[in-house]
Design a protein around this motif. Sequence first.
Motif, PDB file in Angstrom:
ATOM      1  N   THR A  42       5.992  73.974  52.949  1.00 59.63           N
ATOM      2  CA  THR A  42       7.093  73.106  53.310  1.00 59.63           C
ATOM      3  C   THR A  42       6.894  72.726  54.774  1.00 59.63           C
ATOM      4  O   THR A  42       6.063  73.294  55.484  1.00 59.63           O
TER       5      THR A  42
ATOM      6  N   GLY B 177      10.716  70.146  51.418  1.00 61.66           N
ATOM      7  CA  GLY B 177      11.035  71.513  51.054  1.00 61.66           C
ATOM      8  C   GLY B 177      12.250  72.048  51.776  1.00 61.66           C
ATOM      9  O   GLY B 177      13.132  71.302  52.210  1.00 61.66           O
ATOM     10  N   ASP B 178      12.293  73.388  51.944  1.00 64.74           N
ATOM     11  CA  ASP B 178      13.520  74.034  52.402  1.00 64.74           C
ATOM     12  C   ASP B 178      13.476  74.532  53.842  1.00 64.74           C
ATOM     13  O   ASP B 178      14.361  75.276  54.259  1.00 64.74           O
TER      14      ASP B 178
ATOM     15  N   LYS C 174      15.559  71.735  47.381  1.00 63.94           N
ATOM     16  CA  LYS C 174      15.517  72.939  46.563  1.00 63.94           C
ATOM     17  C   LYS C 174      15.556  72.538  45.095  1.00 63.94           C
ATOM     18  O   LYS C 174      16.196  71.552  44.739  1.00 63.94           O
TER      19      LYS C 174
ATOM     20  N   VAL D 262      10.080  75.829  45.536  1.00 58.20           N
ATOM     21  CA  VAL D 262      10.341  74.611  46.304  1.00 58.20           C
ATOM     22  C   VAL D 262      10.025  73.407  45.427  1.00 58.20           C
ATOM     23  O   VAL D 262       9.166  73.479  44.543  1.00 58.20           O
TER      24      VAL D 262
ATOM     25  N   ALA E 203       6.506  69.761  48.713  1.00 57.98           N
ATOM     26  CA  ALA E 203       5.620  70.509  49.609  1.00 57.98           C
ATOM     27  C   ALA E 203       4.312  69.757  49.780  1.00 57.98           C
ATOM     28  O   ALA E 203       3.925  68.928  48.953  1.00 57.98           O
TER      29      ALA E 203
ATOM     30  N   VAL F  67       6.190  69.011  42.030  1.00 62.47           N
ATOM     31  CA  VAL F  67       6.374  69.385  43.434  1.00 62.47           C
ATOM     32  C   VAL F  67       5.877  68.192  44.253  1.00 62.47           C
ATOM     33  O   VAL F  67       4.685  67.973  44.381  1.00 62.47           O
TER      34      VAL F  67
END
Length: 432
Positions: free
Chosen positions: A240, A257-258, A277, A308, A311, A321
């Motif tokens: 991330t 991402g987070d 998320k 996640v 990313a 993703v």
Amino acid sequence: MAEEEVRSFLRRLGEEFPSALGPEEPLPLRPLSRGPISLEELQGESLELGLRLLDTWSTPAELSALLCQAAVAKVLQSDLSPFHCPPETQPTQEQDQDQVQLLQSEPFQRFFLNTLREVGMAWHRTPPTLSPSSTSFVPLCFTHAIRNTRRKMEDRHLALAQFSQLFNLQDGVERRYYAVFDGHGGVDAATFASAHLQVCLSRQPELRSDAAAAFRHAFQLTDRMFRDKARRERLRSGSTGVAVLIQDQTLTLAWLGDSQALLVSQGNVVHLMEPHKPEREDERRRVEDLGGCVTFNGCWRVNGTYAVSRAIGDFDQKPYVSGEADCCTTQLSGVEDYLLLACDGFFDTVTPAEVPQLVLDVLGGGEGDAATGEGVAQKLVAHAREAGSSDNITVMVVFLRPPQSVLAQGRVASATTQPGPDNYNTQDASEQ
């Protein structure tokens, strides 16, 4: 910096680096990559090594940026064919990768460092002119990072207060860049992003007119470049990332991402972003529309694997993703206190609303140089760990005005209100 001060540091460079490195002489620092690097990766790899080496000698940041920029520019004009990898080490069509020319990393980096030394020696005779900052206060950046209880440290971070000088952007705009990357499944993706995202950003033609678009393209390019490297070296990891570019009084934030960033202005937390998320409704819907799923296994995961939903890397789960960054832009008015960037290891146990009081507690703690901002990031990391975080933790605090002013205003506010975290409101950036 005065000319004599510049000469003094350049003299130090000559003392620390008295002669050029020989063909078999080991490098003073380990380069980012041991394996072959592409021409596309050359600038990021060299700048990372050069800045890291100069930092060991406490070289002033602006001088380091100018030295590295000049050395890279000179290298790029040189004949690099002596560093080409033999044909048998080049990627093949069977690897489903475009033919690219690769360079042998260590011999090339030895050449780069020798070029850096040449530039420094020439400047010692005729020092460069360093332009004074157009702002009365240069942001102070403090970072602290710990492995915590994890087996490996997979976070990376970077602060470039001389972004324009490092990339020779001569348009009169002061640019400062800050970023935190949180790797998973290995450190390769985070390491790669920390070396190359800012280079990709500097190359975007719309950087001045539309920094958000420039950031989105830079994240996509970094993701694609890491895919090429991952194929060559059979790497499997992801990261991330949260990155900020301040151009004069315009702040642009981009994230995947987070990992998160928050802005504190006059004691109030300014809401800038929502982390990506898997359980976020729009992220879940995006994954499901692509044919994937979001399931719970200890935490919410994309296709039962990654926790996640966006990313750099994680190519076995692309496009579920996603490598597409979100961005936002806000104008700074000069009353903002500081910017905080951190990985989820911090935000898992600390809420944004807690941050202003925690920072004031450190600034007013009376321990050493606390009021100068020293120790703030370290104390925040310690608080997150004590609150139960077991993950890697990285916290970067960028003071946008003097920490003493932040403390003084906080004390005035405390004298007129009841103490407690509820005094610190959260507002959206659009409300500023």
